[in-house]
Design a protein around this motif. Structure first.
Motif, short mmCIF file in Angstrom:
data_model
loop_
_atom_site.label_atom_id
_atom_site.label_comp_id
_atom_site.label_asym_id
_atom_site.label_seq_id
_atom_site.Cartn_x
_atom_site.Cartn_y
_atom_site.Cartn_z
N GLY A 88 50.42 46.10 41.75
CA GLY A 88 49.97 45.80 40.40
C GLY A 88 50.87 44.83 39.67
N HIS A 89 52.19 44.91 39.87
CA HIS A 89 53.10 44.04 39.11
C HIS A 89 53.12 42.62 39.66
CE1 HIS A 89 55.45 45.48 42.56
NE2 HIS A 89 56.19 44.38 42.42
N LYS A 90 52.42 42.36 40.80
CA LYS A 90 52.39 41.02 41.38
C LYS A 90 51.03 40.34 41.22
CE LYS A 90 55.86 42.06 44.94
NZ LYS A 90 56.14 42.06 46.40
N TYR A 91 50.15 40.90 40.46
CA TYR A 91 48.81 40.34 40.37
C TYR A 91 48.79 38.84 40.00
CZ TYR A 91 46.59 44.97 40.66
OH TYR A 91 46.14 46.21 41.07
N PRO A 92 49.50 38.41 38.98
CA PRO A 92 49.37 37.00 38.56
C PRO A 92 49.82 36.00 39.62
CG PRO A 92 50.36 38.33 36.83
CD PRO A 92 50.36 39.17 38.07
N SER A 93 50.66 36.40 40.57
CA SER A 93 51.23 35.44 41.52
C SER A 93 50.65 35.54 42.92
CB SER A 93 52.76 35.65 41.60
OG SER A 93 53.05 36.99 42.02
N LEU A 94 49.84 36.49 43.21
CA LEU A 94 49.31 36.67 44.55
C LEU A 94 48.16 35.70 44.82
CD1 LEU A 94 49.28 40.57 44.80
CD2 LEU A 94 50.84 39.00 45.95
N PRO A 95 48.16 35.05 46.00
CA PRO A 95 47.05 34.13 46.30
C PRO A 95 45.74 34.86 46.58
CG PRO A 95 48.57 34.29 48.17
CD PRO A 95 49.22 35.02 47.04
N GLU A 96 45.81 36.15 46.97
CA GLU A 96 44.58 36.89 47.26
C GLU A 96 43.85 37.36 46.01
OE1 GLU A 96 47.58 37.72 48.27
OE2 GLU A 96 47.67 37.92 50.48
N ARG A 97 44.43 37.08 44.83
CA ARG A 97 43.86 37.64 43.60
C ARG A 97 42.45 37.11 43.32
NH1 ARG A 97 47.50 33.65 42.10
NH2 ARG A 97 46.78 32.08 40.60
N PHE A 98 42.14 35.92 43.87
CA PHE A 98 40.81 35.36 43.58
C PHE A 98 39.69 36.09 44.33
CE2 PHE A 98 43.85 31.84 43.00
CZ PHE A 98 43.61 31.58 41.66
N SER A 99 40.00 36.70 45.48
CA SER A 99 38.97 37.38 46.27
C SER A 99 39.05 38.89 46.20
CB SER A 99 39.06 36.94 47.73
OG SER A 99 40.33 37.25 48.27
N LYS A 100 40.25 39.43 45.86
CA LYS A 100 40.43 40.88 45.90
C LYS A 100 40.74 41.48 44.53
CE LYS A 100 41.83 41.00 50.72
NZ LYS A 100 42.81 41.50 51.72
N CYS A 101 40.61 40.69 43.48
CA CYS A 101 40.74 41.19 42.11
C CYS A 101 39.43 40.96 41.38
CB CYS A 101 41.88 40.47 41.39
SG CYS A 101 43.53 41.02 41.90
N PRO A 102 39.18 41.68 40.29
CA PRO A 102 37.89 41.53 39.59
C PRO A 102 37.72 40.13 39.01
CG PRO A 102 39.40 42.91 38.33
CD PRO A 102 40.03 42.70 39.67
N LYS A 103 36.46 39.73 38.91
CA LYS A 103 36.13 38.44 38.33
C LYS A 103 36.44 38.44 36.84
CE LYS A 103 32.21 35.27 37.80
NZ LYS A 103 30.75 35.08 38.05
N LEU A 104 37.12 37.40 36.40
CA LEU A 104 37.50 37.31 34.98
C LEU A 104 36.40 36.61 34.19
CD1 LEU A 104 41.26 36.30 35.37
CD2 LEU A 104 40.32 38.57 34.97
N PRO A 105 36.28 36.97 32.94
CA PRO A 105 36.93 38.10 32.26
C PRO A 105 36.28 39.42 32.67
CG PRO A 105 35.40 37.04 30.76
CD PRO A 105 35.37 36.23 32.03
N VAL A 106 37.08 40.49 32.68
CA VAL A 106 36.59 41.82 33.03
C VAL A 106 35.97 42.44 31.78
CG1 VAL A 106 37.16 44.10 33.91
CG2 VAL A 106 38.35 42.08 34.80
N PRO A 107 34.67 42.74 31.78
CA PRO A 107 34.04 43.28 30.57
C PRO A 107 34.45 44.74 30.34
CG PRO A 107 32.47 43.27 32.37
CD PRO A 107 33.71 42.59 32.89
#
Length: 721
Positions: A142-161
């Motif tokens: 969780g503390h590495k979310y902004p810097s991880l390259p996988e965030r575009f495919s494995k994190c929710p689509k922004l903005p999160v409603p």
């Protein structure tokens, strides 16, 4: 137990029996085994975790949320402990597969749904740190979310409603459902503007009290109509008959007037127009002539039918009158639609739940397209869905058949009780007890026969819908023909089953024996059956239309205060649909009562002649035309199957004469012989099959009746038909 066979060829007494025996017991055992199998499917889905996955939800790796999971072989990130993660969160909740009607997004188990909008990955990190609810895939810290390259495919689509959990099912659902507009537009295709949809929904919300009141009004009107239809049936029937005859005469006259007008004034303008237009005018005249001749033949046949069936129209009116009395003496009949609907509703809810359980039961399989884990039934287990689907049809038909048997038993008790003041205290409950104790096997067998026809029809309809636009014209025509034939067969079997249940209620015989006996009675009274079904069904249809229009008119008056007329649409549609459904349910009970009364009446007139010891059971309203009731049903035995047979022959002879007369008037001398030969061929093709059928059935029944008749000459005459 054999169908149409067997040892039960003794003479029928046709009286409600006090000493009854179980009928079609093997079919009751088979139905019980099938129901146990349906329950076993439900138990299987619960034991294997399908029910838990549906209720608590599961993530894209096969883990059930809110549970400690056992690892599954071959699936990564499986077997995690999600005891503190009770909610299902979709990374992209608006990614909906409209065709498959499901969300294609990756799903995770989280401990808390985001209640505020998260616009950046920093917001995702802050939410995870503060609440301990990580909204990205489990392998990402969780503390590495902004810097991880996988965030575009494995994190929710922004903005999160912002979202909130659904009650019971624990899915995080967006508060603002506008992202589902595309899906809603695909489902409700007639709505092109969101404002229109909002106004319609607002109209329903503002008029909910009126809608409820109008639904209650439709319910009350249906119950009242079942009682008062006995007083207005004569008016409705004769008005209907007059309108049909006058409409046919008017339509025929208009067609002949158009043809004569075309012949008189068409020739005057023929010299002034081109050759092509003359040919078009000639073709139009020939078409008008064909239409006028066809309408004339139809009108003459209709008049002949009305002439020969006028007595049977009176019988239909009398049956409606007696049916109204039945509801006065047996008021609990009005509760039958409620009981049947409640039983069907409870079963359908159970069936849908088990079907959803089956959708989350089975072995974990990775979807090759999305890479997500799904649960599917493989091997022999995949046929559980088909077993469950057939159970839907069979058990639903079984519940409807129980209603028919219950109503038939109560009406039979009413008809064959001479002193109506000595009826049982609760004929309906007595009929239910007889059904449960003796005749569940008969009902199971009859409903299974309907299932054998309905399931193939539903399968063909599904294939037709799947191949829509892909199949050639021949295949489409063949499919539609098969579907239509199966639908007609299903309707005929439903009618025969209903009369078989009535025969079982009288004689306590097995299904096939009752169906055979009822079929013989119906064939002997074929013209009466046709009249009652044609006129009676149309009168009941008019009753349904009366209830719907009355409810709709009251709705218009009550909704008049809303000046935005667009808001009337959805409330009125809801009210009209509900009122038609209610009217159909109640008047269907009335139709069953009329059909059972007619079967009892036909049996009564066949086996009784009013002499001492053989008095009629019928109501006085059915004795208003004793000549028709007695001469056709009793004293016509020596004439070869009575008035029905003679009327059929007489009608066919008149039909041939009318055809010859029309050909003589409308054709030239050179073509008359050809047209006459065509009439004779058509007459023979129509006459021979129907005459042979009636003669064959009458001979069969005459031989069986003569074998069993050993009493006086009057009894032998009665049994001849």
């Amino acid at each position: 137990m054999g169908c149409c066979g067997s040892a039960e060829r003794t003479k029928r007494e046709w009286r409600p029996l006090e000493d009854r025996s179980c009928t079609d017991l093997p079919w009751f055992l088979l139905f019980t085994v099938y129901c146990v199998g349906m329950g076993s499917i439900c138990g299987f889905t619960i034991v294997t975790g399908g029910a838990d996955r549906l209720i608590f939800g599961y993530d894209s790796y096969g883990n059930t949320c809110g549970r400690r999971n056992e690892p599954m072989e071959g699936i990564k990130l499986n077997g995690l402990d999600h005891s503190d993660r009770k909610f299902v969160f979709f990374l992209d909740p608006c990614n909906i597969d409209i065709v498959q009607r499901k969300i294609k997004s990756m799903a995770l188990c989280v401990s808390l749904c985001p209640t505020e909008e998260l616009k950046t990955y920093q917001d995702l990190k802050r939410f995870a740190m503060l609440n301990g609810s990580e909204l990205c895939s489990y392998e990402l810290a969780g503390h590495k979310y902004p810097s991880l390259p996988e965030r575009f495919s494995k994190c929710p689509k922004l903005p999160v409603p912002p979202s909130k959990p659904l009650p019971v099912f624990n899915r995080c659902t967006p508060v603002d459902i506008s992202c589902y507009a595309k899906f809603a537009e695909a489902v409700v295709t007639f709505v092109g503007d969101n404002s229109v949809l909002h106004r319609l929904i607002a109209g329903v919300a503002a008029s909910k009290e009126i809608i409820i009141g109008l639904c209650v009004l439709a319910l009350g009107l249906s119950m009242i109509l079942m009682v008062i239809i006995r007083y207005i049936s004569a008016i409705l029937v004769w008005i209907l008959t007059s309108l049909v005859v006058l409409g046919s005469l008017a339509g025929t006259s208009v067609l002949w007037w158009l043809y004569i007008d075309h012949r008189l004034y068409g020739n005057d303008t023929a010299s002034k127009v081109m050759k092509e237009e003359v040919e078009v005018s000639r073709d139009s005249g020939q078409a008008l002539l064909v239409y006028a001749v066809a309408a004339t033949v139809f009108t003459i046949i209709l008049l002949l039918l009305m002439l020969f069936m006028r007595k049977r129209v009176a019988l239909t009116i009398a049956l409606f009158h007696v049916a109204g009395k039945v509801f006065i003496h047996l008021p609990l009949l009005t509760l039958q639609p409620f009981v049947t609907f409640l039983a069907l509703l409870l079963f359908w809810i159970y069936w849908v739940l088990v079907l959803l359980f089956l959708g989350t039961t089975g072995n974990p399989v990775q979807n090759e397209e999305t890479g997500l884990t799904e649960f599917r039934l493989t091997g022999p287990l995949q046929y559980l869905t088909w077993y469950h689907a057939v159970g839907l049809v069979w058990i639903s038909e079984f519940i409807l058949a129980c209603q028919q048997m219950t109503v038939a038993g109560a009406v039979v008790t009413y008809y064959f009780t001479r002193d109506k003041n000595r009826l049982p205290v609760t004929p309906i409950l007595s009929s239910v007890l007889r059904l449960v104790r003796y005749h569940l096997g008969t009902v199971a067998k009859g409903s299974f026969i309907i299932t054998l026809v309905k399931v193939p029809r539903l399968v063909l309809m599904y294939i037709h819908n799947q191949l829509k636009g892909k199949e050639n014209a021949c295949a489409r025509c063949l499919l539609k023909t098969c579907i239509c034939c199966l639908w007609c067969l299903e309707k005929c079997l439903n009618y025969l089953n209903q009369n078989a249940y009535a025969a079982t209620a009288i004689n306590s015989t097995s299904f096939c024996t009752s169906a055979r006996d009822a079929f013989v009675i119906l064939v002997e009274n074929a013209l009466r059956v046709a009249t009652i079904n044609a006129i009676g069904d149309f009168v009941l249809f008019l009753g349904k239309i009366l209830i719907v229009t009355s409810t709709a008119f009251a709705g218009v008056l009550l909704l008049n205060y809303q000046r935005d007329y667009a808001e009337w649409l959805l409330p009125l549609i809801i009210v009209c649909l509900f009122s038609f459904l209610v009217a159909h349910c109640f008047l269907s009970i009335f139709e069953i009562v009329v059909d059972v009364l007619f079967l009892c009446f036909a049996i009564d007139t066949k086996y009784n002649d009013g002499t001492p010891g053989k008095e009629f059971f019928m109501d006085k309203a059915l004795m208003v035309r004793p000549a028709e009731a007695v001469s056709e049903g009793v004293g016509a035995g020596l004439k070869g199957c009575g008035g029905e047979w003679e009327d059929l022959q007489e009608f066919q002879v008149y039909y041939l004469l009318v055809g010859v007369l029309v050909d003589w008037v409308l054709t030239e001398q050179s073509d008359f012989v050809l047209c006459l030969s065509e009439d004779v061929v058509l007459f023979l093709c129509l006459y021979l099959p129907t005459s042979t059928l009636f003669l064959f059935v009458s001979l069969l029944h005459t031989s069986s009746s003569a074998h069993s008749a050993n009493t006086a000459t009057s009894a032998a005459v009665t049994a001849t038909c």
